[in-house]
Design a protein around this motif. Structure first.
Motif, short mmCIF file in Angstrom:
data_model
loop_
_atom_site.label_atom_id
_atom_site.label_comp_id
_atom_site.label_asym_id
_atom_site.label_seq_id
_atom_site.Cartn_x
_atom_site.Cartn_y
_atom_site.Cartn_z
N LYS A 41 -5.51 9.20 -8.74
CA LYS A 41 -4.36 8.51 -9.36
C LYS A 41 -3.82 7.06 -9.58
O LYS A 41 -3.09 6.51 -9.90
N ASN A 42 -4.99 6.33 -8.81
CA ASN A 42 -4.83 5.09 -8.60
C ASN A 42 -3.62 4.31 -8.02
O ASN A 42 -3.26 3.17 -8.22
N HIS A 43 -2.92 5.10 -7.11
CA HIS A 43 -2.08 4.46 -6.26
C HIS A 43 -2.66 3.60 -5.26
O HIS A 43 -3.74 3.99 -4.64
N THR A 102 -5.25 11.03 -4.23
CA THR A 102 -4.43 9.64 -4.45
C THR A 102 -5.17 8.56 -4.90
O THR A 102 -4.82 7.73 -5.73
N LEU A 121 4.45 10.57 -1.43
CA LEU A 121 3.13 11.16 -1.43
C LEU A 121 3.03 12.61 -0.94
O LEU A 121 2.44 13.44 -1.23
N ASP A 179 2.90 15.34 -3.47
CA ASP A 179 1.61 15.64 -3.90
C ASP A 179 0.83 16.61 -2.89
O ASP A 179 -0.31 17.10 -3.34
N SER A 207 0.95 -1.14 -0.10
CA SER A 207 -0.12 0.02 0.11
C SER A 207 0.79 1.21 0.01
O SER A 207 2.11 1.20 0.62
N GLN A 208 0.33 2.40 -0.57
CA GLN A 208 1.18 3.57 -0.53
C GLN A 208 0.69 4.49 0.57
O GLN A 208 1.23 5.33 1.12
#
Ligand code: GTP
Length: 371
Positions: free
Chosen positions: A202-204, A199, A179, A182, A125-126
């Protein structure tokens, strides 16, 4: 590992308790909440905390210093103006170079942080958000996920017919450092309305870590009183101060309690407090350090901070009394009333229904009553 703790908010819902004391510094059973939070983080493997302060910043510096008293490294970084939850993290991003925990500084939880970190890593996961179930989701920001926990949608304060989950954002995040790029610099920016939806767009990979850990936000008078009840009833791990001298009574040092004082339910009497003859103290109740309670007073399910002079023959129930108040004989305080700090209240007044008394207020005899 490092954590960022957001403690710069004004705590408006808890005014006037937060006029002199920032919300994360409010005492919980005599200890500032932020100290409980920091020691909980330390015990779970976080050795460095960056506090994003703004409102009443000096109170944090004075109380915590560099954190060595608590056995961890604490940085206190002040924003030039409130930057919002994500903007506050951006302001300290130069201190962050790795996976980082971020905490709202007004949430009491015994969430297993290592389990959350293991989940974050296993899912690659981000950005992982701790989730907690609530009974009435319409007052919160809901987070929808797939069965594996991948976040699919954020829903702010939905109408009852729009509710699709009872899982809400619990105010604890794990964020990968790229991140932070951003988040726009030098401006007010929120996680909930800014970084999280952007986020997702952006499909992270973003995941929700659901748990049934103890969770409460200490941010309203109601929840501030409830969290004391939960501590005293053992719903959350918390070392009560002083010594347990009866099954329902904890007392600090240099306390003076008249022989005929009756205690019902669990009561904590902090250092130097004095309780005169004939009082009845019904828990869950906290009598703060160096507070004096005059003869014949009845205190029920209330939180009383330090250095107050109360009574005799007072009644206090389900209410909060701040610091250094002088409240005269016969005053009655009921039903979520908040008396903040340094007030002088003369005899035969009655407060009820959530009335809030601002710091320094002087109330003459027989001037306030509720029928
Ligand atoms: P209310 O005014 O009653 O809503 O309280 P609050 O703004 O203090 O808390 P809220 O629940 O809105 O915010 C969640 C957490 O983020 C709290 O721990 C706040 O201290 C913190 N916070 C909110 N806004 C800011 C900000 O602009 N800067 C910093 N550093 N922290 C913030």
């Amino acid at each position: 590992m490092k954590a960022v703790i957001l403690v710069g908010g004004f705590g408006t819902r808890l005014r006037p308790l937060t006029v002199n004391t920032p919300k994360p510094m409010l005492p919980l059973v005599g200890t500032p909440f932020i100290e409980w939070m920091l020691t909980n983080l330390r015990d779970q493997g976080i050795d460095e905390a960056i506090l994003c302060v703004q409102y009443l910043a000096d109170r944090f510096r004075t109380a915590l210093g560099d954190g060595s008293r608590l056995g961890m490294k604490v940085h206190i970084i002040e924003e030039p103006e409130p930057r919002g939850t994500a903007g506050a993290v951006k302001h300290v991003a130069h201190l962050l170079d790795d996976t980082t925990f971020v905490f709202n500084g007004d949430v009491m939880t015994d969430l297993d942080l290592q389990a959350m970190l293991a989940f974050h890593r296993a899912k690659q996961s981000q950005l992982t958000i701790a989730l907690t179930p609530v009974e009435d989701p319409t007052a919160f920001g809901l987070v929808e996920t797939t069965a594996e926990g991948r976040i699919t949608r954020f829903l702010e304060k939905p109408k009852p017919e729009e509710v699709t989950t009872n899982m809400i954002n619990a105010g604890t995040y794990i964020i990968e450092p790229h991140l932070f790029d951003d988040i726009p610099a030098n401006q007010h920016y929120m996680f909930e309305r800014g970084l999280f939806p952007s986020t997702l767009q952006k499909n992270h990979p973003m995941y929700g870590f659901a748990s049934d850990a103890y969770w409460t936000d200490i941010g309203t008078p109601q929840t501030y009183l409830e969290v004391h009840q939960d501590i005293i009833n053992g719903k959350v791990r918390f070392a009560l101060p002083g010594s347990q001298i009866k099954h329902n009574l904890w007392v600090g040092s240099n306390v003076s309690i008249a022989a005929d004082v009756a205690f019902h339910g669990t009561v904590v009497v902090c250092d130097g407090a004095q309780i005169a003859a004939g009082c009845v103290i019904t828990g869950p109740t906290i009598i703060g350090a160096h507070t004096r309670i005059g003869a014949g007073s009845a205190i029920t399910a209330s939180v009383i901070w330090q250095e107050n002079h109360l009574g005799p023959d007072m009644v206090v129930s389900h209410s909060v009394i701040g610091h250094r108040n002088h409240i005269a004989a016969g005053v009655k305080i009921h039903n979520s009333t908040i008396i903040s700090d340094d007030t002088v209240i003369a005899g035969d007044n009655a407060f009820d229904r959530g009335v809030r008394i601002w710091p320094g207020t002087q109330v003459a005899a027989q001037s306030i009553s509720f029928s």
